[in-house]
Structure formats: structure tokens, C-alpha cells
Design a protein around this motif. Structure first.
Motif, PDB file in Angstrom:
ATOM      1  N   SER A 333       4.219   3.073  -6.290  1.00 27.86           N
ATOM      2  CA  SER A 333       2.874   2.621  -6.637  1.00 27.86           C
ATOM      3  C   SER A 333       1.962   2.968  -5.466  1.00 27.86           C
ATOM      4  N   ALA A 334       0.671   3.049  -5.706  1.00 29.31           N
ATOM      5  CA  ALA A 334      -0.272   3.446  -4.656  1.00 29.31           C
ATOM      6  C   ALA A 334      -0.101   2.555  -3.427  1.00 29.31           C
ATOM      7  N   GLY A 335      -0.165   3.156  -2.263  1.00 26.19           N
ATOM      8  CA  GLY A 335       0.028   2.399  -1.019  1.00 26.19           C
ATOM      9  C   GLY A 335      -0.560   3.149   0.158  1.00 26.19           C
ATOM     10  N   ALA A 336      -0.146   2.762   1.356  1.00 24.19           N
ATOM     11  CA  ALA A 336      -0.676   3.363   2.584  1.00 24.19           C
ATOM     12  C   ALA A 336       0.444   3.511   3.598  1.00 24.19           C
ATOM     13  N   ARG A 348      -7.821  -1.803   5.377  1.00 21.37           N
ATOM     14  CA  ARG A 348      -8.733  -0.685   5.140  1.00 21.37           C
ATOM     15  C   ARG A 348      -8.043   0.674   5.246  1.00 21.37           C
ATOM     16  N   GLN A 351      -5.669   4.716   1.046  1.00 25.44           N
ATOM     17  CA  GLN A 351      -4.637   4.574   0.030  1.00 25.44           C
ATOM     18  C   GLN A 351      -4.114   5.943  -0.417  1.00 25.44           C
ATOM     19  N   SER A 353      -2.101   7.989  -3.418  1.00 16.12           N
ATOM     20  CA  SER A 353      -1.766   7.866  -4.833  1.00 16.12           C
ATOM     21  C   SER A 353      -0.265   8.043  -5.027  1.00 16.12           C
ATOM     22  N   LYS A 354       0.228   7.555  -6.138  1.00 14.18           N
ATOM     23  CA  LYS A 354       1.659   7.676  -6.398  1.00 14.18           C
ATOM     24  C   LYS A 354       2.024   9.080  -6.871  1.00 14.18           C
TER      25      LYS A 354
END
Length: 448
Positions: A333-336, A348, A351, A353-354
């Protein structure tokens, strides 16, 4: 000093010809002159410039990666064991930043995977505020292990960079050790320390400038380092004392509260030689027998001796699990990215994308060190990703011929060409570019 050649057909043998000629035609004494007072990394960079490779894209990228690693490092906690991967198609350098205490010895070792012939440069630096990092120690493939002494509390940085076109896997270990080779009380360890640096004395009027090592009366007190005895005597606070000049580290070691002194001023001693016996003289009368041990440095006075005698870190284990180095993964899943293993990314943080493919550069514990298509590096959890190779976004046949590019940029170097109707797997997406894997295992970027 020979550069890896296994990838020359792909990138072009002409690229390294000037450097290979420069190395081949130099005599032994010429190379020694080039390397004099230089680290192996500096000497290699100098050869690149002399061969004019700093004006070629890959040579410039290698030099830029070395500088970038000094400005942008990943933060780690010692002890560290991390597996890593060198990319042949794109020059990179890994860097790790860690805290040190004065008196510690840092043990650095790098092991190449079997069959790897890459030359690797390892350089340790002291991070100095508002200044360029200060070199401390270095090594290359001839000796991929070294130890160095931390003289002050602070932040250090380790850079790992292979030669041009190098590929392969490695394991890096970093751990702390005592700089003094022998514990000051025979048969004891840091577990016997009962009073530490900075503890209150005389109801807060002064601070403890050393550590107290408890042992039965009469236990031998020994030289923690080689040197010579500068002074013995009796003082109101220390009782029977011995001063030892540590010639290896440029410090003075102070032994106090001795029951007996067994050395004389001017006497040379080796590590482990007996200096006296544990007691409770001076202001320690009436207390449990112990040795007060202190370290004094010119210009600094007393410093905390505990880092210099603490037991070494346990040798860190290599991360377990599937070796994904050199492979692509995607986030579930989207993350950082995190700056440290196990860190939660900042609120902040940009991000990801998956659909974005992440190249696995290494692993530390349950965290993967990854690189984004635009060159950013950081950590993500092993549990947060899925393998792009076995779970592609889609499989399709190319409608038209395409060139596979090294990066998701129209001006990037071409790695291979695939004709129309070729079946490919889409491993990830970055803007309008797709990361494709062809039927022969070739991987690169294209707009489809």
C-alpha cells in the motif's frame, strides 16, 4: 588495480580503455607515488580523472555518487549487520551514519559473496559541523577489515563504494569494541563496575571522574595498555595511586585506592602487567575494596573511561530470510521511506505509490534498504512489500518494438531492444514509464 570486465560488452569496452592503459603502462614505483598519502578511494578517483573518465557520464556519476554519500547518509545504530548489493549499470555509494563515544574502537568488516571479484572502497569519516567530513580510516579489497579509535563523542560516517561496473553481493558489519586491550582488574569485566562517570560526590560538590571496579582486596590491578609509569604515591583522595602513560592512545591512565603498588616511576610495562593490588585506601577507607580507574587526555582533562573498557558488541547476525538483493519489490500500500530501520516515516515524507518499483540494495534485520527510480534510498519493512518479479502488475505482448532504458528518462542509456509482440512482465510504473522484464530476463524502462 584492474576494473571488472564482465559487463564491458553491455556498456562498451571503449569507456574504460584510457584507464586500463594508464594502469597497465605504469611501473610499480609510479603507482606507489600515485598512492602515497592517499586513501585507496582517492587514488582510484585520481586515476579516473587522469584518464579523462570524469568527463564521461559513468565516470562523472561515480564521482558524484561518492560526494553525495557524504552529504546524505542513512542513520544506523551499532552493532550493525547489513547485506548489500552493487549495481553494475549505475554507479552508487552507500553511506551509514552512527554515534560514537570517546574511547570506543570501531570494528568495520565487509565480506564479498563467493565469486565476486569487485574492488570495493571503505572509508570512515568524522562528521564535523559546517565542514567537510574528516577522513579517519580506509580500506579496499586488499583488506576489507579495519579498526579505528574514536577520540571524541560524535557522529561518524562510513562510505562503501565499489569500482566502476562492479556487481555483486556483500555483508557489512559494524560493531563497537574497547580501545584498551586489557581490563584494568584481573579476572573482572565491565559487569564489576559499580559507580560510573559523573556520579555525585561530597553531596554534589563534585562529580565522579572515573569508574569504580569492585573486586576482593588483593586482586591484581593490571596495565590496560602498554606504556611507562610516570608517577606513584599517596594522596588524600586516591590513597595509593599509580599513573601510567598509555603510549598507544596518547592518554594517562589513573589507578587509585590501591592496597599496594608494585611498580616504580620510569618502569616500562606491557598490557596485562601487574601494577598493584585492589584496596580501599585514601577517601575509600571503610568502603568495599575497589579500583578507581580514570583516563586523562591532554587538553581535555578527565574523560569517561567506560567506553574504553566496556565489553565488545556481540558479533551481529546476518539477516535471515529470502535474499532479495538486486531484485525489485513494490509496496503493498502507498507509503514512504524511513531513514532508519524500523522508523516510521515522517508525516510529511513524500508518499510512494504501490505501483512504484523499488530496487532492493540491502537488508538489515526485518528492514530492506531500497532505491527509488529517481535515486532516493531508505528503508521499508520486509512485511510491507511484495516481490515485483513473481507478482507483476500485468503481463502483455508489446504492440511495437521498444528500447529498454536504464532509467525512466527519455535520454537514459539503452540496455536492450525488444521487437514487437515480445511477451513482457510489467514490474512497476513511474509516471508514463513502465519497468519491463523480457523473456530473456532483461529488465529496463520503456513507454508502452
Amino acid at each position: 588495480m584492474v576494473l571488472s570486465s564482465q559487463f564491458l560488452p553491455r556498456i562498451g569496452r571503449f569507456f574504460l580503455l584510457p584507464l586500463l592503459l594508464l594502469v597497465a603502462c605504469g611501473k610499480q614505483q609510479t603507482l606507489q607515488g600515485l598512492f602515497q598519502k592517499q586513501t585507496p578511494h582517492q587514488a582510484y578517483a585520481r586515476l579516473l580523472r587522469q584518464a579523462g573518465l570524469d568527463r564521461r557520464p559513468a565516470g562523472r556519476a561515480w564521482l558524484d555518487a561518492a560526494e553525495q554519500a557524504l552529504r546524505d547518509s542513512l542513520v544506523v545504530i551499532l552493532p550493525l549487520a547489513e547485506t548489500g548489493y552493487f549495481r553494475p549499470e549505475r554507479p552508487t555509494a552507500s553511506s551509514y551514519r552512527y554515534a560514537v563515544r570517546a574511547g570506543e574502537q570501531i570494528h568495520v568488516s565487509l565480506t564479498l559473496a563467493p565469486g565476486s571479484a569487485a574492488r570495493v572502497f571503505i572509508d570512515a569519516f568524522e562528521v564535523v559541523q559546517a565542514q567537510a567530513p574528516r577522513p579517519l580510516a580506509s580500506a579496499d579489497t586488499l583488506q576489507l577489515e579495519f579498526r579505528y579509535h574514536a577520540k571524541e563523542d560524535g557522529q561518524h560516517l562510513l562510505r562503501v563504494q565499489p569500482e566502476l561496473l562492479a556487481a555483486g553481493r556483500y555483508t557489512l558489519r559494524l560493531r563497537r569494541e574497547p580501545s584498551l586491550s586489557v581490563f584494568p582488574v584481573l579476572g573482572r569485566s565491565d559487569a564489576a563496575v559499580g559507580s560510573f562517570w559523573g556520579a555525585e560526590r561530597d553531596r554534589g560538590a563534585r562529580r565522579h571522574e572515573g569508574i569504580d571496579i569492585f573486586a576482593p582486596r588483593g586482586t591484581p590491578v593490571v596495565a590496560a595498555a602498554g606504556g611507562y609509569i610516570t608517577r606513584t604515591g599517596i594522596t588524600p583522595l586516591g590513597g595509593r595511586v599509580v599513573w601510567l602513560a598509555d603510549t598507544e592512545h596518547g592518554a594517562h591512565l589513573y589507578y587509585a585506592h590501591l592496597d599496594r603498588q608494585l611498580v616504580q616511576p620510569g618502569q616500562r610495562v606491557q598490557p596485562g602487567d601487574t601494577l598493584g593490588l585492589v584496596g580501599s585506601t585514601g577517601n575509600a577507607q571503610g568502603t568495599q575494596p575497589h579500583l578507581h580507574f580514570g583516563i586523562y587526555r591532554a587538553g581535555q582533562g578527565a574523560v569517561d573511561p567506560f567506553p574504553a573498557v566496556r565489553r565488545p558488541d556481540v558479533r551481529p547476525d546476518v539477516p535471515q530470510g529470502t535474499d532479495q538483493r538486486g531484485e525489485y519489490v513494490r509496496l503493498r500500500s502507498a507509503g514512504a521511506l524511513g531513514r532508519r530501520p524500523g522508523d516510521k516515516p515522517a508525516a510529511r515524507a513524500a508518499q510512494l505509490s504501490k505501483q512504484l518499483p523499488l530496487l532492493v540494495l540491502g537488508r538489515q534485520g526485518t528492514a530492506l534498504r531500497v532505491e527509488t527510480p529517481d535515486g532516493r534510498t531508505g528503508y521499508v519493512s520486509v512485511a510491507a512489500v511484495l516481490p515485483a518479479g513473481s507478482q507483476p502488475l500485468q503481463r502483455l505482448a508489446l504492440k511495437t518494438p521498444v528500447e529498454l532504458l536504464a532509467r525512466p528518462l527519455a535520454a537514459a542509456a539503452a540496455l536492450a531492444a525488444l521487437p514487437g509482440r515480445t511477451p513482457v512482465a510489467v514490474l512497476g510504473q513511474d509516471r508514463e514509464f513502465s519497468l519491463l522484464r523480457g523473456p530473456g530476463g532483461e529488465v529496463g524502462w520503456a513507454v508502452i
